[in-house]
Design a protein around this motif. Structure first.
Motif, mmCIF file in Angstrom:
data_model
loop_
_atom_site.group_PDB
_atom_site.id
_atom_site.type_symbol
_atom_site.label_atom_id
_atom_site.label_comp_id
_atom_site.label_asym_id
_atom_site.label_seq_id
_atom_site.Cartn_x
_atom_site.Cartn_y
_atom_site.Cartn_z
ATOM 1 N N ALA A 156 0.828 -1.396 -0.019
ATOM 2 C CA ALA A 156 -0.224 -0.060 0.150
ATOM 3 C C ALA A 156 0.791 1.238 -0.340
ATOM 4 N N ARG A 157 2.288 1.109 0.603
ATOM 5 C CA ARG A 157 2.784 2.341 0.609
ATOM 6 C C ARG A 157 3.759 2.477 -0.703
ATOM 7 N N GLY A 158 3.448 1.762 -1.440
ATOM 8 C CA GLY A 158 3.914 1.796 -2.831
ATOM 9 C C GLY A 158 5.304 1.026 -3.193
ATOM 10 N N TYR A 159 5.622 0.090 -2.262
ATOM 11 C CA TYR A 159 6.931 -0.868 -2.594
ATOM 12 C C TYR A 159 6.382 -2.144 -3.495
ATOM 13 N N ALA A 160 7.381 -2.523 -4.050
ATOM 14 C CA ALA A 160 6.974 -3.782 -4.900
ATOM 15 C C ALA A 160 7.713 -4.865 -4.063
ATOM 16 N N VAL A 161 7.013 -5.648 -3.582
ATOM 17 C CA VAL A 161 7.346 -6.761 -2.389
ATOM 18 C C VAL A 161 7.636 -8.077 -3.156
ATOM 19 N N THR A 162 8.762 -8.601 -2.705
ATOM 20 C CA THR A 162 8.986 -9.954 -2.974
ATOM 21 C C THR A 162 9.081 -10.825 -1.816
ATOM 22 N N PHE A 163 7.907 -11.594 -1.615
ATOM 23 C CA PHE A 163 7.527 -12.161 -0.220
ATOM 24 C C PHE A 163 8.090 -13.823 -0.205
ATOM 25 N N ILE A 164 9.029 -14.291 0.454
ATOM 26 C CA ILE A 164 9.351 -15.539 0.457
ATOM 27 C C ILE A 164 8.914 -16.344 1.803
ATOM 28 N N ARG A 165 8.178 -17.189 1.748
ATOM 29 C CA ARG A 165 7.825 -18.057 2.951
ATOM 30 C C ARG A 165 8.142 -19.468 2.873
ATOM 31 N N ASN A 166 8.958 -19.973 3.457
ATOM 32 C CA ASN A 166 9.302 -21.490 3.219
ATOM 33 C C ASN A 166 8.603 -22.322 3.929
ATOM 34 N N VAL A 167 8.847 -23.669 3.565
ATOM 35 C CA VAL A 167 8.277 -24.716 4.433
ATOM 36 C C VAL A 167 9.380 -25.872 4.460
ATOM 37 N N THR A 168 9.257 -26.489 5.717
ATOM 38 C CA THR A 168 10.347 -27.197 6.142
ATOM 39 C C THR A 168 9.700 -28.695 5.865
ATOM 40 N N ASP A 169 9.971 -29.354 4.753
ATOM 41 C CA ASP A 169 9.274 -30.571 4.706
ATOM 42 C C ASP A 169 10.113 -31.815 4.659
ATOM 43 N N ILE A 170 11.205 -31.759 5.576
ATOM 44 C CA ILE A 170 12.058 -32.717 5.886
ATOM 45 C C ILE A 170 12.794 -32.490 7.199
ATOM 46 N N ASP A 171 12.537 -33.333 8.397
ATOM 47 C CA ASP A 171 13.142 -33.122 9.379
ATOM 48 C C ASP A 171 12.727 -34.483 10.465
ATOM 49 N N ASP A 172 13.289 -34.367 11.686
ATOM 50 C CA ASP A 172 13.248 -35.558 12.605
ATOM 51 C C ASP A 172 11.901 -35.909 12.615
ATOM 52 N N LYS A 173 11.109 -34.676 13.026
ATOM 53 C CA LYS A 173 9.502 -34.748 13.687
ATOM 54 C C LYS A 173 8.887 -35.435 12.452
#
Length: 467
Positions: A57-74
């Motif tokens: 809204a403030r006029g920035y071009a936003v690159t938004f990265i949100r990962n997923v952890t799809d391998i781990d001990d749990k």
């Protein structure tokens, strides 16, 4: 007023200045997809969705990265307990996550990288760290690779700790480590305990990524060696974010300029988590309130404030949002005009001050209802203008009801049912008034009010709205 954000690293609220004018890169640590998401999980997603919307809204071009952890001990342990392949569990839970986030109108990220899709980048970063003297393969033949915390002078800078004061994690495996506080970058395959599919070839033998290295590798790939904002839950500050920053900067990267952390949702004073058994799954909560009402509840608290969850507070927030909708209905739901209610922009510029933003919305609705009650043309025009500003303000907070999946046919049928029932009761009230049976007319009005329906007598006849 310039946008100011509280930087967890410096513990100061600073003016936000992007690295590249007009562009912002944001990396947010997503979930480990081991089970269905609960309300505590989606709070973080909502908080950073508000940040993204406000930057846009403030006029920035936003690159938004949100990962997923799809391998781990749990994930491996849960899949084994359920007798299913680990990748099937991770994929199914990622779909559940997407469904939950869509239900509360969280925008999809620009890209959602998964750890298992970035093994080459992870191994390249590990090689860099070994070459610079900050990592080492374990000497015990396990195939593990560790980050040497004592090799990096600034280890502990994010959380302001000294290595000498730190303790190894309770579940840390000390074998092959130079220091028990060293953390795993690569975990050698354990053929007696883990399926072959949970390993990849590497110079150190088959294995899989450690938790922290994946985020450094993916942030670097999609946002570059220096980017603007790194976000996540407060509980990730140590060790996850501390380790991310250390390994990235040890590899010669500037990494994040600002660190933002959202606080927890608690139940009975404890962080909401599956391990405590006090989680509230999103689909279950959405049986009680609409998606927009749950989001309003989450938005109303400041992202850095802990929230003690209760259904009473959730119901109160839902009722508050319905009062806002009631005003918009009475004002004819004009289209958003791009201007916000007074005080909202200033609130969001002050470290995403959503409590003050919500207070500004309530103030505007009270004034709008006063103008509607006045009924003269000038007041009605002012109310319409104010309603358009309320609509624009809801939109920038992600609270436009029509943007939610539950705003379709089900809501239309529900509204039709309410209209039919309210209409019948209003006819009964009108007949009572015509018969001068004012006690019965008042009783009908009280029944409507108890059901959350407010009646307003106007020159054109009675009108009703949800409150």
């Amino acid at each position: 007023m310039s946008l100011r954000l509280y930087d967890t690293a410096t513990r100061e609220t600073r003016d936000f200045v992007p690295l590249v004018e007009g562009r912002v890169g944001v990396y947010v640590c997503g979930l480990t997809v081991q089970s269905e998401p609960h309300v505590g999980h989606v709070r973080s997603a909502v908080n950073f969705d508000v940040l993204r919307r406000w930057l846009t809204a403030r006029g920035y071009a936003v690159t938004f990265i949100r990962n997923v952890t799809d391998i781990d001990d749990k994930i491996l342990a849960k899949a084994a307990d359920q007798g299913r392949p680990w990748f099937e569990l991770a994929s199914a839970m990622q779909r559940e996550l997407h469904r939950a986030l869509a239900g509360i109108n969280v925008l999809p990220p620009t890209y959602e990288p998964a750890a298992t899709a970035h093994v080459p980048e992870i191994l390249e970063l590990i090689e860099t760290l070994i070459g610079r003297g900050h990592a080492y393969p374990a000497a015990d033949g396990s195939g593990d690779v560790y980050f040497d915390v004592n090799s990096f002078a600034d280890y502990g800078a994010l959380t302001r700790q000294r290595v000498a004061d730190m303790e190894p994690a309770e579940d840390a495996d000390p074998r092959g480590k130079r220091d028990p506080r060293d953390f795993a970058l690569w975990k050698g395959h354990k053929p007696d305990r883990e399926p072959a599919t949970a390993s990849w070839p590497s110079p150190y033998g088959r294995g899989r990524p450690g938790w922290h290295i994946e985020c450094s590798a993916m942030a670097g790939k999609y946002l570059g060696t220096a980017f603007d904002i790194h976000g996540g839950g407060y509980d990730l500050r140590f060790p996850h974010h501390e380790n991310e920053q250390a390994q990235s900067r040890a590899a010669g990267q500037d990494f994040a300029s600002y660190w933002l952390h959202n606080a927890w949702i608690t139940t009975a004073g404890e962080k909401m988590s599956k391990s405590l058994g006090n989680s509230l799954l999103v689909p279950e909560v959405l049986q009680r309130v609409r998606g927009v009402e749950l989001r309003f509840y989450l938005v109303a608290a400041h992202y850095r404030s802990h929230v003690e969850f209760s259904f009473e507070a959730l119901d109160e927030a839902a009722a508050g949002f319905r009062r806002i909708e009631g005003f918009l209905d009475r004002a004819g739901r004009p289209a958003a005009d791009g201007a916000y209610v007074d005080g909202l922009a200033e609130a969001l510029d002050d470290d995403l001050g959503t409590p003050a933003a919500v207070a500004a919305l309530y103030d505007a609705v009270r004034e709008g209802n006063r103008l509607l009650a006045a009924g003269d043309p000038t007041s009605l025009a002012a109310a319409t203008d104010l309603a358009a500003r309320v609509a624009a303000s809801l939109d920038v907070l992600g609270l436009t009801p029509g943007d939610f999946p539950d705003a379709g046919a089900v809501d239309d049928r529900a509204r039709a049912a309410v209209e039919a029932l309210a209409g019948a009761l209003l006819q009964e009230r009108a007949q009572a008034r015509a018969d001068r049976d004012f006690a019965r007319a008042d009783a009908v009005r009280d029944r409507l009010k108890a059901a959350g329906i407010e009646v307003e007598d106007t020159p054109d006849g009675p009108k009703w709205s949800l409150v």
